[in-house]
Write an enzyme that holds these catalytic residues in place. Sequence first.
Site, PDB file in Angstrom:
ATOM      1  CE1 TYR A  92      -4.146   2.228   0.332  1.00  0.00           C
ATOM      2  CE2 TYR A  92      -2.940   2.667   2.434  1.00  0.00           C
ATOM      3  CZ  TYR A  92      -3.854   2.507   0.834  1.00  0.00           C
ATOM      4  OH  TYR A  92      -5.630   3.797   1.262  1.00  0.00           O
ATOM      5  CB  SER A 189       1.074  -5.658   2.800  1.00  0.00           C
ATOM      6  OG  SER A 189       0.182  -4.692   3.420  1.00  0.00           O
ATOM      7  CD  GLN A 190      -2.208  -1.547  -2.851  1.00  0.00           C
ATOM      8  OE1 GLN A 190      -3.148  -0.718  -2.433  1.00  0.00           O
ATOM      9  NE2 GLN A 190      -1.348  -1.566  -3.510  1.00  0.00           N
ATOM     10  CG  ASP A 275       0.534  -7.939  10.223  1.00  0.00           C
ATOM     11  OD1 ASP A 275       0.315  -6.727  10.234  1.00  0.00           O
ATOM     12  OD2 ASP A 275       0.757  -8.174   9.327  1.00  0.00           O
ATOM     13  CG  HIS A 304       1.826  -5.268   8.072  1.00  0.00           C
ATOM     14  ND1 HIS A 304       1.172  -6.451   7.560  1.00  0.00           N
ATOM     15  CD2 HIS A 304       2.483  -4.410   6.421  1.00  0.00           C
ATOM     16  CE1 HIS A 304       0.946  -6.170   6.642  1.00  0.00           C
ATOM     17  NE2 HIS A 304       1.513  -5.200   5.974  1.00  0.00           N
TER      18      HIS A 304
END
Length: 322
Positions: A92, A189-190, A275, A304
């Site tokens: 992100y 992640s994203q 996370d 994360h």
Amino acid sequence: MPHFDMSLDDLRLYRPARDEPDDFDAFWQRTLEEAAGQPLGARFAPHNASLSTVDVQECFFSGWGGHRVRGWMLLPVAGNGPYPCVVRYLGYTNGRGTPYDHLVWPAAGWAVLVMDTRGQGAVNSRTSGTTPDPYGGTHPEGNGFMTRGLLDPDTYYYRRVFTDAVRAVDAAATHPAVDSGRIVVQGESQGGGIATAVAALHHRVRAALVDVPFLSHFRRAVTLTDRAPYSEITAFLATQRGTDDEVFRTLSYMDGVNFAARADVPVLHSVALMDATCPPSTIFAAHNHWKGPKRIKVYRWNDHEGGAAHHREIQLRYLKTL
């Protein structure tokens, strides 16, 4: 951050009911058919990165709405092509950055196509981007990308991003140095959320590498963490009172749990038990619904960042087993 979610034993069994609209498949079929009506126009241009063992090319192709998306294509110089290819999606706010950010794949003998994420890579980012999102908003929006067009799945930002990502696989497959029968999607992640969607939507994908994925199990995520980016949704709901039904209906078309139930290719997931950005239960929800063969690497003491660079060796070894 301490362990705040379920125990690992419970996480391994966590398989919640899916929040899925009846027309999920029809929605994505219509979306991708609309995109296929636009010429792909994939183009690769030489880029002098002063590297002797990696061939760097700029990549251009048409994504959602015919909008031009940019990226990088990196290829090993030594060896015999065509090469298997990783199509890489980004975390992100990150843009495609520089070629030097993505050298592990060509060093391992793989081609890699890195997709710029439309509109990202300008603020709060470690890597810059070059692809705009020309689509205008239709209602009040918060900072960031999570609430762009959020009240209607047709106008939602991630409909455009996921369509771009499917077209990125098409673009990779057109490159003469790429083995179009050996394409893997990868992201953190994203990027992991995007890779999950593409693994379900594109028939060319042969495997997925999905790390600490975002965009999964939205209803639980927004009540479990106050970290961004999920907090962008809760902030929107707090001000746009009474929009719950529209918001969660839109998000159900983008939910990694629903894509996972359709993804029949092998996947290697990673998850970090501390996370607080992408809570472990939201990741296990998608992993446990994954239709195809699956493995998951658990990082008990990480937030994360997950396995970070350490996990890349595990991914490379996993790909050799395929």
